[in-house]
Design an enzyme around this catalytic site. Sequence first.
Site, PDB file in Angstrom:
ATOM      1  N   LYS A   1      10.115  13.105  -9.667  1.00  0.00           N
ATOM      2  CA  LYS A   1      10.128  12.307 -10.888  1.00  0.00           C
ATOM      3  C   LYS A   1      10.495  13.217 -12.060  1.00  0.00           C
ATOM      4  O   LYS A   1       9.906  14.276 -12.247  1.00  0.00           O
ATOM      5  CB  LYS A   1       8.759  11.667 -11.117  1.00  0.00           C
ATOM      6  CG  LYS A   1       8.761  10.602 -12.203  1.00  0.00           C
ATOM      7  CD  LYS A   1       7.495   9.757 -12.167  1.00  0.00           C
ATOM      8  CE  LYS A   1       7.583   8.641 -13.193  1.00  0.00           C
ATOM      9  NZ  LYS A   1       6.434   7.708 -13.133  1.00  0.00           N
TER      10      LYS A   1
ATOM     11  N   GLU B   1      -3.518  -5.494  -8.259  1.00  0.00           N
ATOM     12  CA  GLU B   1      -4.340  -6.243  -9.223  1.00  0.00           C
ATOM     13  C   GLU B   1      -5.343  -7.159  -8.545  1.00  0.00           C
ATOM     14  O   GLU B   1      -6.491  -7.277  -8.980  1.00  0.00           O
ATOM     15  CB  GLU B   1      -3.431  -7.043 -10.153  1.00  0.00           C
ATOM     16  CG  GLU B   1      -2.634  -6.204 -11.131  1.00  0.00           C
ATOM     17  CD  GLU B   1      -1.384  -5.599 -10.539  1.00  0.00           C
ATOM     18  OE1 GLU B   1      -0.749  -4.776 -11.226  1.00  0.00           O
ATOM     19  OE2 GLU B   1      -1.038  -5.943  -9.368  1.00  0.00           O
TER      20      GLU B   1
ATOM     21  N   ARG C   1      -0.985 -11.791 -11.164  1.00  0.00           N
ATOM     22  CA  ARG C   1      -0.940 -11.554  -9.722  1.00  0.00           C
ATOM     23  C   ARG C   1      -2.326 -11.603  -9.082  1.00  0.00           C
ATOM     24  O   ARG C   1      -2.443 -11.554  -7.858  1.00  0.00           O
ATOM     25  CB  ARG C   1      -0.300 -10.184  -9.470  1.00  0.00           C
ATOM     26  CG  ARG C   1       1.182 -10.144  -9.821  1.00  0.00           C
ATOM     27  CD  ARG C   1       1.640  -8.821 -10.423  1.00  0.00           C
ATOM     28  NE  ARG C   1       1.255  -7.630  -9.725  1.00  0.00           N
ATOM     29  CZ  ARG C   1       2.078  -6.859  -9.006  1.00  0.00           C
ATOM     30  NH1 ARG C   1       3.339  -7.192  -8.867  1.00  0.00           N
ATOM     31  NH2 ARG C   1       1.652  -5.767  -8.437  1.00  0.00           N
TER      32      ARG C   1
END
Length: 632
Positions: A287, A375, A403
Site C-alpha cells: 500500500k 458491519e 449492511r
Amino acid sequence: MATPYPLLNSINQPSDLRALSKEQLLEVCRELRSYELDVLSQIPGHLGSSLGAVELSVALHYVYCTPYDRIVWDVGHQAYAHKILTGRRDAFETLRQWGGIAGFPSPDESEYDTFPAGHASNSISAALGISVAAGLNKEPRHVVAVIGDGSMTGGLAFEGLNNASSFPNNMLVILNDNNMSIDANVGGLNKYFVDVSTSPSYNSVRYNVYKGLKKIHLIDEANRRNILRINNSIKSLISNSHSSFFDGLSIRSFGPIDGNNVLRLIEVLQKIKSLQGPKLLHIRTVKGKGYPWAEKNPTIWHAPGRFNIVTGERLDKKKENAPPKYQDVFGKTLVEFADEDERIVGITPAMPSGCSLTHLMQAYPKRSFDVGIAEGHAVTFAAGLAREGLIPFCNIYSSFAQRSYDQIIHDVCLPRYHVIFCFDRAGLVGEDGATHQGAFDLAYLNCIPNMIIASPRNEHQLRNLMLTAYKGQEGPMTIRYPRGKGVLSEWRNKPEILPIGKGELLHKGSRVAIISIGPIAKEVETVIQRLEKEGKPTPSHYDMIFLKPLDTELLKKIGQEYEAIITVEDGTIHGGLGSAALEFLSEEGLTVKTKRIGIPDRFIPHGSLDEQYRYCQMDAESIYEVFSQIVG
C-alpha cells in the site's frame, strides 16, 4: 497532459495498452504512479491503495480484452489506474469534484466499470453472477473479481466464495493482499494465507488423473465439485503442503505472488486464464507503493488530503482554535466515560482512525474491538456484549450501517439490548459521493420498535446525547452526526442527561416555525440572522433533537400556533423528520401548511458539501427563499 508522460499520453483505451511491448509496461507503471501523485497531491483522493494497485491494473487490461471481459473492483479506491487507462486520463484532474469523475467505479460513468464499488466485499458475488450469466448466454467472457484492502473480511465475500463452486463458472478472484484496509487488517484469515503451487508438474498430473478417472466413468462434467476436490487433493500431494482455505471451498488457488511485479503478474494471469472453473490468485502488494511516506505510514496516507510530493508535508492542516471533528469529540468523550465505568467498550468495523475509536484503543486496548469490514457482525457482537452486562458503543459509518439492518432489528432492538450506535458520516458527505451519502438512516431506523434516534446540533449536544444513551435509558439508541468539523472551539462541556423525546426552542419568531434535527440547524440560524439584519420578521426555530420518540406535545403546540411549518433535515426527505411531522399532524387533524426540506429522492453525486447542499436546496439561501415565499 504534460510531456513527462509520453507512453501514458498514447493510451486512450486498453487496446492501446495491449499494443505495447511487455517491456514498455514497466515505464507505463512508472508514469501512472507519477501522474497519480501529481494529481492527488493537489486534488485529494485515496492515495495509498491506488498506488499499490498500479501494476495490477496494467496487467489486467493487458491480459484481458476489456470491456468485453469484465473486471469487478472491490474496494473501489484501488481503481484509479484503471480509470486512467480506460479513457479517463484527461478527466482524472476532475476526480471527486462536482461534475467530474467519481472516486469509485461507476457503471454510469464508463462501460469499463462493470459494477458499483463504493462499499466493500460485493465483488465475488457480483462476478459470480456475471460469470454464470456468461455461461448461460454462451459468451466466452472472462470475469475477474479484484478484492482487496481488507474486503475479504466482509461476510458477503465468504458467502460468494462458499457458493462459487456450486454453479458452472470460470470466475477468477484476485485477492489483492496489502495487509491493510484503512487501518491494519484484523482477523484469522489475514494470518492464514498460504503459498500454493502453480508448477507445470501439478497441472500435468492433475490433467492425467482427470482423464483417467473420466475414462473409467468415476467422474463426469456434471459433478464439478468432485472434480475440484480431486484437483485440490492432487495439489496437496504435489506441493507437500496443507490444502489452503480456498481449496477447501473447491476453488483452485494460486500464489501468493508479487503483485507489484507487472511482468510476473502478466505471466501468471496468462497461465491461468484458460483454466476452467472458479480460481483464486493471491497477490501481495505494498500500500502506497513507490512513494516512501505512504509506504511507511499507510493509514495516514490512505487519503492524506493535499501534500507536497517532494517533502511529504501534508498541507491540509488543522487551524489553531478550529472546532474539532465530530468523530474526535466522540472518541475523546468515550474515553472519559470509560475512565469512570469499566463496562464501557467500543466497537468499529475496520474504521478505528476514521471514527476516532483510536482514542479508546490507546487508553483501553482490551476494551476496544476492530472487527474488520463486517458491519453485521459488529452489531450482533455488540448485542452479545450487552447481553452480558457490558455497555457497547458501536460506531459505524451511516451508509455502511445499512449492511447490518437485520442485525439491528433482530439482535438488538427485538431483545432491547443496551447497545449505543454512533453513526458517523450521517447526511451528505461530500467528495465520496453517492455510495457514501448517509442519507437513509433516519428513515430506515424510524420504523424499528424500541429504537431511540437522536442527532446533535453541536459538539456539546453530542456529549449530552452520549451520556443520555449511556445513563439516561437502558435500551438501544442511535446518535447520528456528520462528517467533519463541528461549530464549537470550546467543545468540552460537562455532559448532562437530556429528557428523552423532548425538543428545544432556539429562537422565538412569528407566523412560521422551522423545525430541524441535527447540525443543519446552523443553516436555519444563518437564515434568521440574515432576516434580523434585514429588519424582517423571523420564524421560530425548534431543534427537535430526537426523531424517535418524537416530541408530539411540542409538535402539536407548533401545529396549533403557526400558519406554516418548514422541516429541515440532512437526510432523505421520505421517511425522516418531515414525514414523521406530517403523519402526526394529520392524525391530530391539524391542517397546517408544511414544507419539507431534505435530501431529495435520488442519489446525490460527488462534490463539495456546499455544492451538494445547494443542489439539494438545503442550504441557507434555499431555506431563506422558501420562508420568503411563505410569508409573502
